[in-house]
Scaffold this motif. Structure first.
Motif, PDB file in Angstrom:
ATOM      1  N   LEU A   4       0.828  -1.206   0.000  1.00  0.00           N
ATOM      2  CA  LEU A   4       0.000   0.000   0.000  1.00  0.00           C
ATOM      3  C   LEU A   4       0.863   1.256   0.000  1.00  0.00           C
ATOM      4  CD1 LEU A   4      -2.796   1.384   0.286  1.00  0.00           C
ATOM      5  CD2 LEU A   4      -2.497   1.199   2.769  1.00  0.00           C
ATOM      6  N   ALA A   5       0.588   2.153  -0.932  1.00  0.00           N
ATOM      7  CA  ALA A   5       1.158   3.498  -0.947  1.00  0.00           C
ATOM      8  C   ALA A   5       0.008   4.482  -0.785  1.00  0.00           C
ATOM      9  CB  ALA A   5       1.902   3.767  -2.254  1.00  0.00           C
ATOM     10  N   SER A   6       0.246   5.565  -0.064  1.00  0.00           N
ATOM     11  CA  SER A   6      -0.854   6.501   0.180  1.00  0.00           C
ATOM     12  C   SER A   6      -0.317   7.797   0.761  1.00  0.00           C
ATOM     13  CB  SER A   6      -1.874   5.876   1.142  1.00  0.00           C
ATOM     14  OG  SER A   6      -3.015   6.691   1.266  1.00  0.00           O
ATOM     15  N   TRP A   7      -0.985   8.875   0.449  1.00  0.00           N
ATOM     16  CA  TRP A   7      -0.740  10.151   1.122  1.00  0.00           C
ATOM     17  C   TRP A   7      -1.972  11.022   0.969  1.00  0.00           C
ATOM     18  CZ3 TRP A   7       2.867   8.851  -2.893  1.00  0.00           C
ATOM     19  CH2 TRP A   7       2.582   9.402  -4.142  1.00  0.00           C
ATOM     20  N   HIS A   8      -2.012  12.076   1.762  1.00  0.00           N
ATOM     21  CA  HIS A   8      -3.126  13.020   1.705  1.00  0.00           C
ATOM     22  C   HIS A   8      -3.091  13.814   0.410  1.00  0.00           C
ATOM     23  CE1 HIS A   8      -4.914  13.004   5.800  1.00  0.00           C
ATOM     24  NE2 HIS A   8      -3.718  12.603   6.178  1.00  0.00           N
ATOM     25  N   LEU A   9      -4.261  14.024  -0.188  1.00  0.00           N
ATOM     26  CA  LEU A   9      -4.412  15.022  -1.241  1.00  0.00           C
ATOM     27  C   LEU A   9      -4.696  16.371  -0.582  1.00  0.00           C
ATOM     28  CD1 LEU A   9      -6.563  13.062  -3.849  1.00  0.00           C
ATOM     29  CD2 LEU A   9      -4.075  13.250  -3.692  1.00  0.00           C
ATOM     30  N   LEU A  10      -4.340  17.444  -1.259  1.00  0.00           N
ATOM     31  CA  LEU A  10      -4.530  18.767  -0.668  1.00  0.00           C
ATOM     32  C   LEU A  10      -5.995  18.990  -0.309  1.00  0.00           C
ATOM     33  CD1 LEU A  10      -3.048  21.505  -0.044  1.00  0.00           C
ATOM     34  CD2 LEU A  10      -3.998  22.298  -2.205  1.00  0.00           C
ATOM     35  N   LEU A  11      -6.899  18.626  -1.222  1.00  0.00           N
ATOM     36  CA  LEU A  11      -8.331  18.724  -0.965  1.00  0.00           C
ATOM     37  C   LEU A  11      -8.849  17.311  -0.762  1.00  0.00           C
ATOM     38  CD1 LEU A  11      -9.360  21.358  -3.659  1.00  0.00           C
ATOM     39  CD2 LEU A  11      -8.739  21.733  -1.265  1.00  0.00           C
ATOM     40  N   ASP A  12      -9.255  17.004   0.454  1.00  0.00           N
ATOM     41  CA  ASP A  12      -9.724  15.655   0.748  1.00  0.00           C
ATOM     42  C   ASP A  12     -10.923  15.730   1.681  1.00  0.00           C
ATOM     43  OD1 ASP A  12      -8.539  16.303   3.169  1.00  0.00           O
ATOM     44  OD2 ASP A  12      -6.864  14.895   2.967  1.00  0.00           O
ATOM     45  N   ASP A  13     -11.037  14.796   2.594  1.00  0.00           N
ATOM     46  CA  ASP A  13     -12.201  14.731   3.470  1.00  0.00           C
ATOM     47  C   ASP A  13     -11.898  15.314   4.848  1.00  0.00           C
ATOM     48  OD1 ASP A  13     -14.857  14.085   3.980  1.00  0.00           O
ATOM     49  OD2 ASP A  13     -14.378  12.091   4.753  1.00  0.00           O
ATOM     50  N   GLY A  14     -10.921  16.205   4.919  1.00  0.00           N
ATOM     51  CA  GLY A  14     -10.524  16.782   6.195  1.00  0.00           C
ATOM     52  C   GLY A  14     -11.580  17.701   6.776  1.00  0.00           C
ATOM     53  N   ALA A  15     -11.581  17.780   8.109  1.00  0.00           N
ATOM     54  CA  ALA A  15     -12.594  18.582   8.806  1.00  0.00           C
ATOM     55  C   ALA A  15     -12.425  20.075   8.559  1.00  0.00           C
ATOM     56  CB  ALA A  15     -12.531  18.297  10.311  1.00  0.00           C
ATOM     57  N   LEU A  16     -11.221  20.525   8.188  1.00  0.00           N
ATOM     58  CA  LEU A  16     -11.009  21.950   7.977  1.00  0.00           C
ATOM     59  C   LEU A  16     -11.476  22.422   6.608  1.00  0.00           C
ATOM     60  CD1 LEU A  16      -7.566  22.683   9.643  1.00  0.00           C
ATOM     61  CD2 LEU A  16      -9.825  22.436  10.656  1.00  0.00           C
ATOM     62  N   GLN A  17     -12.086  21.537   5.828  1.00  0.00           N
ATOM     63  CA  GLN A  17     -12.669  21.927   4.539  1.00  0.00           C
ATOM     64  C   GLN A  17     -14.186  21.843   4.555  1.00  0.00           C
ATOM     65  OE1 GLN A  17     -10.304  19.753   1.359  1.00  0.00           O
ATOM     66  NE2 GLN A  17      -9.253  19.147   3.225  1.00  0.00           N
ATOM     67  N   ASP A  18     -14.751  21.522   5.703  1.00  0.00           N
ATOM     68  CA  ASP A  18     -16.204  21.396   5.796  1.00  0.00           C
ATOM     69  C   ASP A  18     -16.880  22.731   5.494  1.00  0.00           C
ATOM     70  OD1 ASP A  18     -15.874  18.811   6.483  1.00  0.00           O
ATOM     71  OD2 ASP A  18     -16.413  19.025   8.592  1.00  0.00           O
ATOM     72  N   GLY A  19     -18.090  22.636   4.939  1.00  0.00           N
ATOM     73  CA  GLY A  19     -18.894  23.831   4.727  1.00  0.00           C
ATOM     74  C   GLY A  19     -18.552  24.611   3.486  1.00  0.00           C
ATOM     75  N   GLU A  20     -17.724  24.067   2.593  1.00  0.00           N
ATOM     76  CA  GLU A  20     -17.360  24.763   1.371  1.00  0.00           C
ATOM     77  C   GLU A  20     -17.569  23.836   0.178  1.00  0.00           C
ATOM     78  OE1 GLU A  20     -17.085  26.824  -1.187  1.00  0.00           O
ATOM     79  OE2 GLU A  20     -16.651  28.116   0.523  1.00  0.00           O
ATOM     80  N   PRO A  21     -18.823  23.697  -0.272  1.00  0.00           N
ATOM     81  CA  PRO A  21     -19.112  22.756  -1.360  1.00  0.00           C
ATOM     82  C   PRO A  21     -18.467  23.148  -2.682  1.00  0.00           C
ATOM     83  CG  PRO A  21     -21.037  24.097  -0.871  1.00  0.00           C
ATOM     84  CD  PRO A  21     -20.042  24.371   0.215  1.00  0.00           C
TER      85      PRO A  21
END
Length: 911
Positions: free
Chosen positions: A799-816
């Motif tokens: 398995l390889a993996s890393w965060h994408l800049l825009l993902d499911d993080g809580a600090l992006q909530d509320g901005e559809p």
């Protein structure tokens, strides 16, 4: 020549009324005269810049100091005369564009302030620009801060001679879910197209047509009238490009989640930096879907701030109205982010005022039932009651085995020092770890040895001047934010060579013209060790493949160049031996080394000692001199401080689960981000007592006994420490009664009779500076670790993996709107690995462990064999939560069931 002019020519500078000259002459300077004032500027300086140095403002639209000159708008026309071969100053036959003309010795320039010719030329250009421009200033988002408005008043005619119908277009065009285009407002300055091509490398918008039909637009086949097979009514191409691009409707590649107009080759607009085009647009042609029609500039109050989304700590400006943040813009900080920020920094601020914001303390009563004492429901409480209950519960937990402290990575440096001091002096605990991610004991030693207390190290400026940069376990565009743009600038302007140590060459690495050093997850240490050995003169093993041997030799030679830099990311914490090998590589080659974490508070947390065994400033907790120094600064007895290294995050969770620890103090930790979320949930559920400091409700809230609300960044002042080691202060934008972490902890410590010295931001900052720099012994560097490649059976992969800049993080909530530009989650496999798993490009594959499975579309990619890459925390691909696995673990691969193959693309398909 006057005396003043003589002094200017001799000293090299701008002539002043008092005849003074700058102390330092300008090397290779040329002296020009602008509106009868002489100025000496470096050779190659544009006339428009030379004029700025003497306070002469020439109107312009296309010119931008960070973009290449293009002379598109012609608004900056000036009258120019230059010496001929005999030295006679002769005027040029026509006015010249000052934004493309370099100043030369003896040149005489007259602007509209002193030349009727220049004034007439500028007025004529303005009349042409306004000929088709709509009269919609009252509803235009640029109204009140529009250069076109300002320059129409200063350089335009009072009346128009144009009597025909103005040109109109359908509006607005949704270039992406976030960026809207009103074409009739466009003055064809090409700032947006040049930013996309030159700065971001995301070609998404371009000039269309010729002559009177010329316009700026996305390659939207319906709106612009082009014929294209596979076009849907909304202009989104549903089939992949034959040139290798990926369409917006495609199920694979880097396509965004939301609809976006495709480019000429079918590639959709999915840039992480698109919002910068809105800010540099000199008219209202490009607008934000979030901010559109919401406010006017003269209604807004602006506050300088620092972006909280990554460790680049970019300067931003927060514009708010009546207690509500309306928008965020890039600040002007040449040393750090220049004038650019990511879309995440620009648009992701709604989380700070989300409906689940906690505004009052919550406590959980203990209920006595027939089965015994059980935990009741959370209820609102006063601060006095909540602080008393929290202090009493933590004291009981300390007596019952101790308290684990998990602060998270969101803290300011003032908060981080308060957390560190509270843990060591009030709780007597060294079971402290801020890392809400994969981590290791090797990383702890690396950070204590090479990062903590080292001050400002490698800077953005150093990267721009470096001949070569190695990105080891770091995807600059996804994990570094603005860092990517500075690297790209260095590549384009200074010939920087970028090396990427990763399983495959990402789109970001390709836009940096980078060279891939292909390494499977967990094998980075072997690669770095081999390069270090080669640089030290050790012969490479004879069984290495020729291509691999050549790549190692070339990397060792490149990194030996003066000024070379090695940037290591937080992902290397999960790769055995990698961080120690990176240190040995830097020592062998002479390259400078820097650590680039993803979260904004991690570097400050390292400085504050939010790691087991580490006191502030890089002091080892086992060193008596270090403990004595900290005790004096904190005003406590040395005996009050722990003397042995405590547990890391995994150790704290295990100790909470088996009852060894009596409780936990948690701050802003998302359990789904932890390496084993299920174990963390079970541990906190069984813990004796849990106190949580949070901005918004989370999974920890549901498990806590006391919840103490804290202020988000917009409602408090403080400072972050960037990955460079640079302190980045910011002010409070919104008036609020909410308390930052350091004030909450100060009040909580007061319940135990301890003065934490953090009752306000100034006191907290003074407490940070109370400790002198540590000059004693540091924690030893990590020892070498033998690395073995994992055994991979048929139907499995690493398995390889890393965060994408825009993902499911809580600090992006509320901005559809911003969420619509996030990349669709895909599973990347090499052709060999895909064939072994029985899947083809575009089909769906199920990646599974004994804990769960994730089903995603396949993207066949040129990459290391026997490896599968998944987004770490995107919607439908929460790797830690769904699989209970981390990069480097072996997972199973299988074709998705037939029903799953028909699932619409972009849903993630988590099983």
């Amino acid at each position: 020549m006057t005396a003043t002019a003589d002094k200017t020519a001799a000293g090299g500078g701008v002539a002043r009324a008092d005849g003074a000259t700058p102390a330092e002459p300008i090397p290779d300077g040329v002296t020009v005269t602008i509106d009868d004032v002489q100025v000496t500027v470096p050779k190659g300086t544009l006339v428009i810049r030379a004029a700025e140095q003497i306070g002469v403002q020439i109107p312009r639209f296309c010119d931008h100091p960070l973009l290449e000159p293009v002379g598109a708008c012609r608004q900056c026309l000036v009258e120019v005369a230059v010496p001929d071969r005999e030295g006679n100053v002769r005027p040029m036959p026509k006015p010249q564009a000052s934004c493309t003309l370099e100043a030369t010795a003896g040149m005489v320039v007259r602007t509209a302030h002193t030349s009727p010719v220049a004034d007439k030329a500028q007025a004529g250009v303005m009349e042409l620009l306004l000929m088709n421009h709509p009269l919609d200033c009252p509803v235009c988002d640029k109204g009140g801060e529009c250069p076109l408005q300002n320059q129409a008043m200063t350089n335009g005619a009072p009346d128009t001679r144009f009597v025909d119908v103005k040109r109109v277009f359908p509006k607005p065009i949704g270039v992406s879910t976030q960026i809207l285009l009103d074409r009739e407002r466009c003055v064809l300055c090409q700032r947006c197209t040049r930013f996309s091509d030159e700065i971001a490398g995301d070609a998404f918008i371009a000039l269309q047509e010729r002559g009177a039909r010329q316009q700026i637009g996305a390659f939207d086949v319906d709106v612009l009238g082009y014929a294209a097979s596979g076009a849907s009514p909304d202009g989104v191409v549903s089939t992949g490009s034959t040139t290798g691009g990926v369409s917006a409707g495609s199920t694979t590649g880097d396509a965004p989640v939301g609809g976006a107009a495709p480019t000429e080759d079918g590639t959709p607009f999915a840039s992480y930096f698109s919002g910068n085009t809105i800010q540099i647009c000199p008219v209202g042609a490009l607008t934000s879907a979030t901010y559109r029609f919401r406010a006017r500039p003269f209604d807004l109050v602006s506050t300088p701030a620092i972006a909280e989304h990554d460790s680049s700590c970019a300067a931003i400006r927060v514009d708010h109205r009546r207690g509500t943040v309306m928008r965020r813009l890039a600040g002007d900080d040449p040393a750090v982010n220049e004038e650019w920020i990511t879309d995440k920094d620009r648009f992701a601020f709604a989380w700070q005022s989300a409906p689940d914001r906690i505004t009052t303390p919550l406590v959980r009563d203990r209920v006595t039932t027939a089965a015994g004492v059980e935990r009741g429901e959370l209820r609102p409480a006063s601060w006095v009651e909540a602080l008393e209950l929290a202090a009493e519960g933590l004291e009981r937990a300390r007596a019952a085995g101790g308290v684990g402290v998990l602060p998270g990575g969101r803290l300011t440096v003032e908060d981080a020092f308060a957390w560190s001091r509270y843990a060591r002096t009030v709780l007597g605990s060294d079971d402290v770890d801020q890392r809400a991610r994969a981590h290791s004991a090797e990383e702890t030693a690396f950070l204590a040895h090479a990062v903590a207390g080292t001050g400002v190290g490698v800077t953005f400026g150093d990267l721009e001047r470096a001949p070569v940069v190695l990105l080891a376990g770091l995807e600059a565009e996804e994990e570094g934010g603005y860092l990517f743009l500075r690297l790209r600038k260095a590549v384009r302007k200074h010939g920087l060579r970028v090396l990427g140590l990763a399983p495959f060459a990402t789109l970001g690495l390709r836009r940096l013209d980078g060279d891939l050093l292909p390494a499977a997850p967990g094998m980075e240490g072997e690669w770095l060790g081999a390069v270090a050995a080669q640089a030290s003169g050790v012969a490479l093993p004879a069984d290495l493949a020729p291509a691999e041997s050549a790549a190692i030799t070339a990397a060792a030679a490149a990194l030996a160049e003066p000024g070379a830099v090695v940037l290591v990311g937080e992902r290397l914490a999960g790769s055995p031996g990698a961080l120690g090998a990176a240190l040995r590589l830097a020592e062998a080659t002479g390259a400078r080394l820097a650590w680039v974490p993803r979260r904004v508070g991690e570097r400050g947390g390292v400085e504050a000692g939010l790691l087991p065994g580490l006191l502030p400033g890089g002091r080892p907790i086992t060193d008596p001199a270090a403990r004595a120094e900290v005790a004096r600064a904190w005003g406590v007895a040395e005996a009050a401080l722990p003397t042995a290294p405590g547990r890391d995050l995994s150790g704290v969770i295990a100790a909470l689960a088996d009852g060894t620890l009596g409780g936990a103090l948690v701050g802003g930790v998302e359990l789904a981000d932890l390496p084993d979320p299920a174990a963390a949930r079970a541990a906190l559920a069984s813990a004796g007592f849990v106190v949580s400091l949070e901005v918004r409700a989370s999974e920890v809230t549901a498990l806590a006994d006391v919840v103490l609300p804290v202020a988000p960044p917009v409602e408090r002042a403080g400072s972050y420490v960037s990955w460079e080691g640079r302190v980045r202060p910011f002010g409070q934008a919104l008036e609020s009664a909410a308390l930052p972490d350091h004030r909450v902890l100060h009040a909580l410590a007061a319940q135990a009779g301890v003065n934490l010295g953090a009752d306000d931001v100034r006191a907290a900052h003074r407490a940070v500076g109370a400790l002198p720099a540590w000059t004693g012994e540091r924690v030893p560097a990590p020892a070498p670790v033998a690395v073995e490649a994992p055994s991979v059976d048929a139907g499995a992969a690493v398995l390889a993996s890393w965060h994408l800049l825009l993902d499911d993080g809580a600090l992006q909530d509320g901005e559809p709107h911003l969420a619509g530009t996030a990349k669709r989650p895909v599973a990347r496999l090499s052709a060999t690995t895909a064939a072994a798993a029985g899947v083809r490009d575009g089909e769906r594959v199920t990646v599974s462990t004994g804990r769960g499975a994730i089903t995603l579309p396949v993207r066949v990619t040129e990459m290391v064999d026997h490896v599968v890459w998944l987004p770490l925390a995107s919607k439908g691909s929460r790797v830690h939560d769904a699989l209970g696995a981390s990069p480097g673990d072996v997972v199973s691969l299988a074709p998705a069931p037939v029903a799953a193959q028909t699932t619409p693309s972009g849903d993630g398909g988590a099983a």
